[in-house]
Design a protein around this motif. Structure first.
Motif, PDB file in Angstrom:
ATOM      1  N   ARG A 236       0.842  -1.187   0.000  1.00  0.00           N
ATOM      2  CA  ARG A 236       0.000   0.000   0.000  1.00  0.00           C
ATOM      3  C   ARG A 236       0.879   1.239   0.000  1.00  0.00           C
ATOM      4  NH1 ARG A 236      -3.685  -1.594   4.084  1.00  0.00           N
ATOM      5  NH2 ARG A 236      -4.744  -3.510   3.486  1.00  0.00           N
ATOM      6  N   PRO A 237       0.289   2.390  -0.326  1.00  0.00           N
ATOM      7  CA  PRO A 237       1.126   3.588  -0.412  1.00  0.00           C
ATOM      8  C   PRO A 237       1.452   4.204   0.951  1.00  0.00           C
ATOM      9  CG  PRO A 237      -1.119   4.101  -1.049  1.00  0.00           C
ATOM     10  CD  PRO A 237      -1.084   2.626  -0.789  1.00  0.00           C
ATOM     11  N   VAL A 238       2.451   5.076   0.926  1.00  0.00           N
ATOM     12  CA  VAL A 238       2.768   5.921   2.078  1.00  0.00           C
ATOM     13  C   VAL A 238       2.152   7.284   1.779  1.00  0.00           C
ATOM     14  CG1 VAL A 238       4.624   7.064   3.348  1.00  0.00           C
ATOM     15  CG2 VAL A 238       4.989   4.784   2.403  1.00  0.00           C
ATOM     16  N   LEU A 239       1.380   7.809   2.709  1.00  0.00           N
ATOM     17  CA  LEU A 239       0.768   9.119   2.499  1.00  0.00           C
ATOM     18  C   LEU A 239       1.540  10.139   3.323  1.00  0.00           C
ATOM     19  CD1 LEU A 239      -1.804  10.366   1.129  1.00  0.00           C
ATOM     20  CD2 LEU A 239      -2.821  10.306   3.395  1.00  0.00           C
ATOM     21  N   ALA A 263      11.133   9.854   1.299  1.00  0.00           N
ATOM     22  CA  ALA A 263      11.115   9.472  -0.111  1.00  0.00           C
ATOM     23  C   ALA A 263      12.302   8.581  -0.443  1.00  0.00           C
ATOM     24  CB  ALA A 263      11.135  10.725  -0.983  1.00  0.00           C
ATOM     25  N   LYS A 264      13.447   8.869   0.174  1.00  0.00           N
ATOM     26  CA  LYS A 264      14.619   8.048  -0.109  1.00  0.00           C
ATOM     27  C   LYS A 264      14.395   6.620   0.381  1.00  0.00           C
ATOM     28  CE  LYS A 264      19.540   7.777   0.458  1.00  0.00           C
ATOM     29  NZ  LYS A 264      20.574   7.992   1.446  1.00  0.00           N
ATOM     30  N   THR A 265      13.848   6.535   1.583  1.00  0.00           N
ATOM     31  CA  THR A 265      13.542   5.200   2.103  1.00  0.00           C
ATOM     32  C   THR A 265      12.531   4.500   1.194  1.00  0.00           C
ATOM     33  OG1 THR A 265      13.771   6.224   4.259  1.00  0.00           O
ATOM     34  CG2 THR A 265      12.951   3.987   4.215  1.00  0.00           C
ATOM     35  N   ALA A 266      11.513   5.236   0.790  1.00  0.00           N
ATOM     36  CA  ALA A 266      10.498   4.649  -0.088  1.00  0.00           C
ATOM     37  C   ALA A 266      11.137   4.183  -1.384  1.00  0.00           C
ATOM     38  CB  ALA A 266       9.395   5.661  -0.354  1.00  0.00           C
TER      39      ALA A 266
END
Lengths: 446, 608, 374
Positions: A236-239, A263-266
């Protein structure tokens, strides 16, 4: 310099009046001597300091007056003319109406009378002095503030007797205020500023030289990996919501900094990150930050700008969108970093309901309790601003954080000293009271 | 335990069992024990050893087993092996045994590769499942392990695992990356270690929705088994099915291809387990029965295994390159020589020691002849154990990625998830096994090594597994729990004593705690210790009532400064009072350490 | 009990040596039974699968993974060159199309509609297996390799670094206890297998590498020197794959220790002859020791040395003590007492009495000696 001299006639009038008063009140206080007006040192050129001497008998207070500056005089004259004209107009109009003239004629006549009155008033001699303030009986100096650096002034000092009557005034020579390089009254502010700067620089240098700076663990920031990992596992996404304010808000800036890390972790985890924004400029900034985070993680190909969207400037329109998105998409992780108002609980309660790990950070103290209650982790006030140093562990940032903290510690120390001294002063310690006064009047006033 | 493999095992009537034979086929030695029913209880009576015979020239593991059992037979005066080289069963009055069971770690044990999506979540669960089943995890592949896809593929190709466990995604969660991992493993075609012909077993325990795609990917050339997801939701770990499957596959594939194992499997009355898996089983059983938190360490020549059970949660780690012979050089490299020398109370030449370490590495079977060599070897052991335990603590954590509920009261106490569940203060039992620990000339040395490297806090019972019997008992517990528990309590564990150490730090020389020890036999002992002191109290009787009154800032279990009264086991060594503080802080240089070490060494009578 | 099992290293003037040369994966065997092969001759060859490059086409094109198969310009099995376009997106109204170029050359192996990933496989890499010893092929294992047999002089070292090397034997140290220093090495030793005496220094190793020496063999090495030469501290004794430009073998152990005189004499007697060495060492399950092998001429005389039963400790058997305090000393078995004895360390172990070559006799644990096998 024009019109600085007091017309002799007026001086005579004043002198006569003073004499009369003195005659009335048996012991009219004697005028001060050695009245000197000079530039008030270490200021921005808007004050004169007047000093005088006196044996002080029968003086209850000193009335300080000064002449007007050029601009002030012009304005005073204008005001005087307008008043005279208005009065003349009204008088003439009433007279003309009473005389049964037609309204047009009456107006005309009144206008003419007003003009004449104004011209006449232009020639009037006006009171050259204006009241500045009252100095105490024991005072022998006074700072006249609010002056114009372009003009010269004369200051008058009048003693006031115990019965309220004024004694003879003494006037200073003409003096002009001048601007200096530094303002003396801000000395303590300057000292503290340089103190903090020195601490920051010292810490930065120390950090660069490898001195270990310990930074307290901030669970909310450590949990970012875990939160993004959860989103990855659950597919699922990260919001991420960087607040609802624009880029000029420091909290938004802090939020966007943290977004870079998220964002880097994502990117590393190959998770999707969604960033709805309430300001168009924030959207652009977020896109930049996320893109560079993806580049940094070596996953440039996975960057998708479409997930970073501008929604609306409208506070509750935005909140409605975000809440709706949460319910539909069921993100595994929600991160709120920035300035939030009433929507904080709307967002975090929704996030909690869909089972997301939530991390919040805001400097808005009124919203913190809601975040703490509804989120898994909350960055509180300063923690939020320390995030970028915490995340990067760069010596420069760590050092400046450390230095700022030392500055805060210094201020806290002053406050504590002040409280103790004031308390002691209230209990009768004169020395403590003196310290407290010094702190309050000099150190903190600046 | 699932019924594994291609044979069914007989149901056993526990009451009719009198003679039990158990073997553990290690990489170098096959150890056999005999358990007999003596009166109403089971006791381990004899043991035998023989070199393991998996490799050339014998290439049949049963040769070693028969040798070991023959030795036991000679010692027990009873025949267990018939003239055809078979175990005689069932037992008669004069010969044979009722049950034969075995574990195995020969040929390097079970070697696995595991994969998952997020390194700290599903991949970690996969690793935990594999380790718990007794495997050595060669590598863990995860989507975020910072390796580029081609690097991962290169690594997969280099490894020769016995099997692969793939996890990832919650049920209904991530599909894409699970499939991606599978897509990386399949073309890399990792080759199994034994035999080029058989198909590599792959166990899939990930998102059930991705199972069809995973099946498709591994359709050719692999032997895929799909079991329940290890992390059906992130909040729960479900290791059982994967662990059982690993045991099954171990028997069906891996064991069946190792030389002589088909015969061994047919002999055994219970499925053969990987040695560490069996140790884990018995430890869990004991911990559950006595409601204990326990840690068990097995330090070998090449690897060190640490097992722990805290609040019923079992964890095992293998520190692959921390050992006392093959890996001794690696211990010194990882711990660094100055750290090793902290534990040496004698003067030693570092350059000379480095050469000695390497010589032990290339000649692993040698034993220390001089006291100096023994002291150094035990110093290395302390560091190996310390590092292994550190790794274990980092691995044995609560689940990560779990949603937490908070109240406003938690503002300043927000703990991150995934903290270690290993808490030395709550540790009740610390069990040592492995050559350097169980064969130390004096029990005091074993106790001291455990205390220095594990730093137990509060009251901790120290014990050693006399002859490393735990694997045998682990398997036995699956068929005859009663016998296993009897033997475990009577014969397996040798209680060394109790370590009592307060948590907290202080300046050396300041008061730390006072004590009063009342043994069941003999007179009471009272006294007080300063920070930095150690004291060994030798007592008679099995237990003693101990009262400890710690100073402010020191905690022996009830909170800082609060006194504690507990019953402590006395054991063969006695009660060790350790006031050095926790965490243990030693000076950085050997010169500063030496006088302290000398004091402690004489306090514990280590090398008397 | 007059015998005890203890492992040892072989140092022998003549032995029938069989070596199985296998491919890592199935391939083609190039020799047949009965063939005479040279040490450096290739006996089997195979190709490993090429490197794999995954390409995330879905991301490159910004399309859902499911669309990828429909957008591919290349089919499964196609040969692709680096930079060639693998797939192209449809774009908007035929405009703004995006390309996905191939980052590497190879064969397109698979296209995934779940992940949008395309897998490319690079060219095959040949893997050759050499004979290692000059000898006769006695067995061919189909698709796997061959067994080669020869009568050889065999010296097993205790520890080595580096893989297989070949060259003539060159004796640098005249005496078995002379240190092997950089000054012993000359340009004439390029490509040779250089035999030293006692400890080899790091300078000698560096010079040998610079000169292009094939291999160094000496008694010992200091751990510090090894660390300096390798650039890291060796943790586990599994070696053979190091790429340090040199193979070297120590015959005795770490430290300043002389090569056994017998070993030195044996190697010296083969000076000038071509030898094969392998530094690969593995001291765990499946023990592997480094070896120096010289194939003997058919008419070479048989070794005249006395033989002991392999791996058993008998009175009079030559041995080496392999642990301090007598580390590296050579001697013979003088007495094998039955009962375990308490050692200086406090532990009990079975011991033996060794008559040292220097004349004195000492007691050591049985675990701490190693037979010199011949």
């Amino acid at each position: 310099m024009r019109e600085i001299r007091i017309p002799p006639s007026q001086a005579i009038v004043a002198g006569a009046l003073a004499f009369a008063l003195a005659a009335l009140a048996v012991a009219a206080p004697p005028p001060p001597t050695n009245v000197v007006a000079e530039d008030n040192p270490w200021d921005d050129g808007s004050a004169l300091r007047v000093t005088w001497t006196s044996d002080g008998t029968d003086v209850a207070a000193w009335r300080i007056r000064r002449t007007l500056g050029e601009e002030e005089r012009r304005q005073q004259r204008e005001r005087h003319q307008i008043e005279a004209a208005a009065q003349a107009y009204a008088t003439a109009l009433a007279a003309a109406k009473a005389a049964g003239q037609a309204p047009e004629d009456a107006t005309q006549a009144a206008t003419a009378a007003a003009q004449a009155a104004a011209t006449k008033a232009g020639g009037d001699t006006l009171d050259p002095f204006m009241f500045v303030g009252i100095a105490g009986a024991s005072d022998r100096s006074f700072v006249v503030e609010g002056l114009d650096g372009e003009s010269s002034y004369v200051v008058s000092v009048e003693p006031r007797g115990a019965d309220g009557g004024y004694g003879e005034a003494a006037i200073s020579a003409e003096a002009q205020p001048a601007q200096q390089l530094f303002r003396g009254d801000r000395l303590w502010f300057g000292i503290m500023l340089f103190g903090v700067i020195a601490m920051i620089l010292g810490c930065v240098v120390a950090a660069r030289n490898g001195v270990k700076m310990r930074i307290r663990r901030i669970a909310g920031l450590d949990a970012i990996d875990e939160a993004v990992g959860r989103a990855t596992e659950m597919g699922r996404p990260v919001l991420f919501i960087p607040g609802i304010q624009d880029m000029d808000n420091v909290q938004t800036v802090a939020g966007v900094t943290i977004l870079g890390r998220v964002a880097k972790t994502a990117a590393e985890y190959d998770a999707t990150i969604e960033v709805p924004t309430a300001r168009s400029l924030v959207m652009t900034a977020c896109q930049d930050v996320v893109q560079s985070a993806y580049y940094e993680a070596g996953r440039a190909d996975a960057y998708n700008p479409d997930t970073i969207r501008y929604i609306t400037d409208e506070q509750f329109g935005f909140a409605a969108y975000a809440a709706g998105r949460m319910v539909r998409e069921k993100p595994a992780t929600c991160i709120y970093m920035g300035q939030f108002y009433a929507e904080s609980l709307l967002l975090s309660e929704n996030g909690n309901a869909v089972g997301a790990i939530q991390i919040a950070g805001t400097g808005e103290t009124s919203q913190l309790p809601f975040f703490v209650a509804a989120c898994d982790y909350t960055l509180i006030g300063e923690e939020f601003f320390a995030a970028s140093a915490y995340l990067s562990r760069e010596p420069l940032q760590m050092g400046s954080l450390m230095g700022q903290d030392m500055g805060k510690a210094m201020v806290m120390l002053l406050v504590v000293i002040g409280v103790i001294c004031t308390t002691a002063g209230a209990l009768g310690s004169g020395q403590a009271q003196a310290i407290a006064d010094f702190l309050a009047n000099n150190v903190l006033k600046s | 335990m699932s019924s594994a493999g291609h044979r069914t095992y007989p149901t056993i009537d526990p009451n009719s069992i009198r003679w039990i034979l158990a073997t553990d086929c290690g990489s170098t030695t096959t150890k056999a024990i005999l358990i007999e029913k003596v009166g109403d209880e089971y006791r381990q009576t004899q043991r035998g050893e023989a070199p393991t015979t998996v490799e050339e020239p014998f290439a049949d593991v049963t040769v070693g087993v028969v040798n070991a059992l023959t030795e036991i037979g000679e010692l027990a005066g009873r025949r267990f092996i018939d003239e055809h080289g078979h175990i005689i069963r069932p037992a008669t009055e004069k010969e044979g045994c009722d049950i034969y069971i075995s574990t195995s770690s020969a040929g390097g044990g079970l070697q696995m590769m595991v994969a998952g999506v997020v390194a700290k979540m599903s991949a970690e669960s996969a690793k935990r499942a594999a380790l718990g089943a007794g495997a050595i995890v060669m590598d863990t592949i995860a989507a975020n392990d910072k390796r580029k896809p081609h690097e991962q593929i290169q690594r997969i190709r280099e490894l020769r695992p016995d099997m692969v466990l793939i996890s990832g995604g919650t049920d209904g969660g991530n599909t894409q990356q699970v499939v991606q991992i599978a897509e990386r493993i399949a073309p890399a075609k990792p080759r199994p270690r034994f035999g080029g012909e058989y198909q590599l077993p792959i166990i899939y325990a990930g998102n059930k929705e991705a199972a069809p795609q995973v099946r498709e990917i591994f359709r050719n050339g692999f032997d895929l088994a799909v079991v329940d997801n290890l992390r059906p939701v992130l909040e729960r770990e479900n290791l059982g099915p994967a662990r059982d499957k690993i045991h099954d596959v171990f028997l069906e594939h891996v064991m069946a291809h190792a030389p002589g194992y088909d015969k061994l499997i047919s002999w055994a009355d219970a499925p053969i387990m990987p040695t560490p898996g069996a140790v884990g089983d018995i430890l869990q059983r004991i911990a559950a029965r006595d409601k204990l938190n326990a840690v068990c360490v097995d330090i070998g020549g090449a690897t060190t295994d640490v097992f722990s059970v805290f609040d019923g949660v079992f964890n095992r780690t293998v520190s692959a390159n921390l050992g006392m012979s093959y890996s001794i050089s690696n211990v010194c490299a990882e711990a660094t020589m100055p750290n090793v020398l902290r534990w040496v109370h004698l003067d030693m030449d570092e350059r000379e020691l480095r050469n000695r370490v390497k010589n032990k590495m290339i000649r692993p079977t040698t034993i220390p002849q001089t006291l100096e060599a023994l002291v150094f070897e035990q110093a290395v052991a302390r560091e190996a154990l310390r590092l292994a335990y550190q790794q274990h603590k980092e691995f044995a954590t609560s689940l990560k990625g779990v949603q937490t509920q908070r109240t406003v009261g938690d503002v300043f106490t927000q703990d991150a998830g995934g903290g270690s569940i290993v808490d030395n203060m709550r540790l009740d039992l610390l069990v040592a096994s492995g050559g350097v620990l169980s064969h130390a000339p004096r029990m005091e040395q074993t106790a001291s090594m455990l205390i220095d490297s594990f730093e137990p806090e509060g009251f901790t019972t120290l014990a050693k597994d006399s002859i490393f019997m735990m694997p045998h008992l682990g398997v036995l517990a699956s068929v005859h729990p009663e016998a296993a528990i009897h033997v475990f309590e009577r014969d397996c564990l040798i209680i060394l004593g109790t370590c009592i150490a307060p948590r907290g730090e202080g300046k050396f020389g300041k008061p730390c705690f006072s004590y009063r020890i009342v043994p069941t036999k003999g007179t009471a002992v009272t006294g007080a210790l300063n920070v930095g002191d150690m004291k060994l109290v030798r007592l008679e009787g099995e237990t003693a009532q101990v009262e400890i009154a710690p100073e402010r800032g020191f905690d022996v279990g009830a909170g800082p400064g609060k006194p504690v009264t507990r019953t402590a086991k006395v054991g063969t060594v006695g009660i060790v009072l350790d006031a050095r503080g926790r965490p243990l802080q030693l000076p950085a240089t050997h010169a500063e350490c030496k006088p302290l070490l000398q004091r402690w060494t004489s306090a514990l009578e280590l090398y008397a | 009990m007059a015998k005890a099992y203890t492992p040892g290293l072989k140092v022998t003037g003549r032995i029938t040596y069989r070596v199985r040369r296998s491919l890592p994966i199935h391939g083609e065997v190039l020799v047949k039974v009965g063939d005479r092969v040279e040490a450096t001759q290739v006996v089997a060859r195979t190709y490993t699968d090429g490197d794999i490059t995954p390409v995330n086409v879905a991301n490159l094109l910004s399309v859902p993974a499911g669309d990828v198969p429909g957008l591919m310009l290349k089919k499964q099995g196609d040969l692709v060159a680096a930079g060639e376009i693998l797939a192209r997106s449809k774009g908007i109204f035929g405009m703004m199309k995006k390309d996905a170029p191939s980052p590497a050359g190879g064969v397109l192996e698979s296209i995934s509609s779940t992940t949008g990933q395309v897998i490319l496989r690079g060219d095959r890499q040949p893997v050759d297996v050499k004979a290692f010893v000059t000898g006769r092929v006695v067995e061919v294992i189909a698709n796997d390799g061959a067994v080669i047999e020869a009568d050889v002089m065999l010296v097993q070292g205790i520890f080595g670094i580096g893989g297989e090397a070949f060259g003539p034997i060159h004796v640098a140290c005249k005496s078995h206890d002379e240190r092997l220093d950089a000054s012993h090495l000359t340009t004439a030793m390029k490509g040779a297998i250089v035999v030293g005496g006692a400890r080899m220094t790091v300078d000698a190793l560096r010079k040998a590498r610079d000169l292009g020496v094939a291999a160094l063999v000496s008694g010992g090495i200091d751990d510090q020197d090894l660390k300096e030469f390798l650039g890291y501290d060796l943790g586990v004794a599994i070696t053979g794959s190091e790429q340090v430009g040199l193979t070297f073998i120590i015959t005795e152990g770490f430290g300043d220790i002389a090569m056994a005189e017998r070993t030195h004499r044996l190697l010296s007697s083969h000076a000038g002859e071509r030898a094969s060495v392998n530094g690969a060492t593995q001291i765990r399950a499946g023990v592997m020791r480094p070896e120096i092998v010289v194939t003997l001429a058919a008419d070479a005389p048989a070794s005249a040395e006395r033989h002991f039963a392999e791996g058993s400790l008998e009175l009079g058997a030559p041995l080496r003590i392999i642990r301090d305090p007598y580390f590296g000393r050579l001697g013979t078995v003088k007495r094998l007492p039955h009962e375990p004895t308490v050692l200086g360390s406090g532990s009990k172990a079975r011991v033996l009495e060794v008559q040292l070559d220097s004349g004195e006799s000492v007691i050591v644990p049985r675990a701490n000696v190693e037979l010199i096998e011949g």
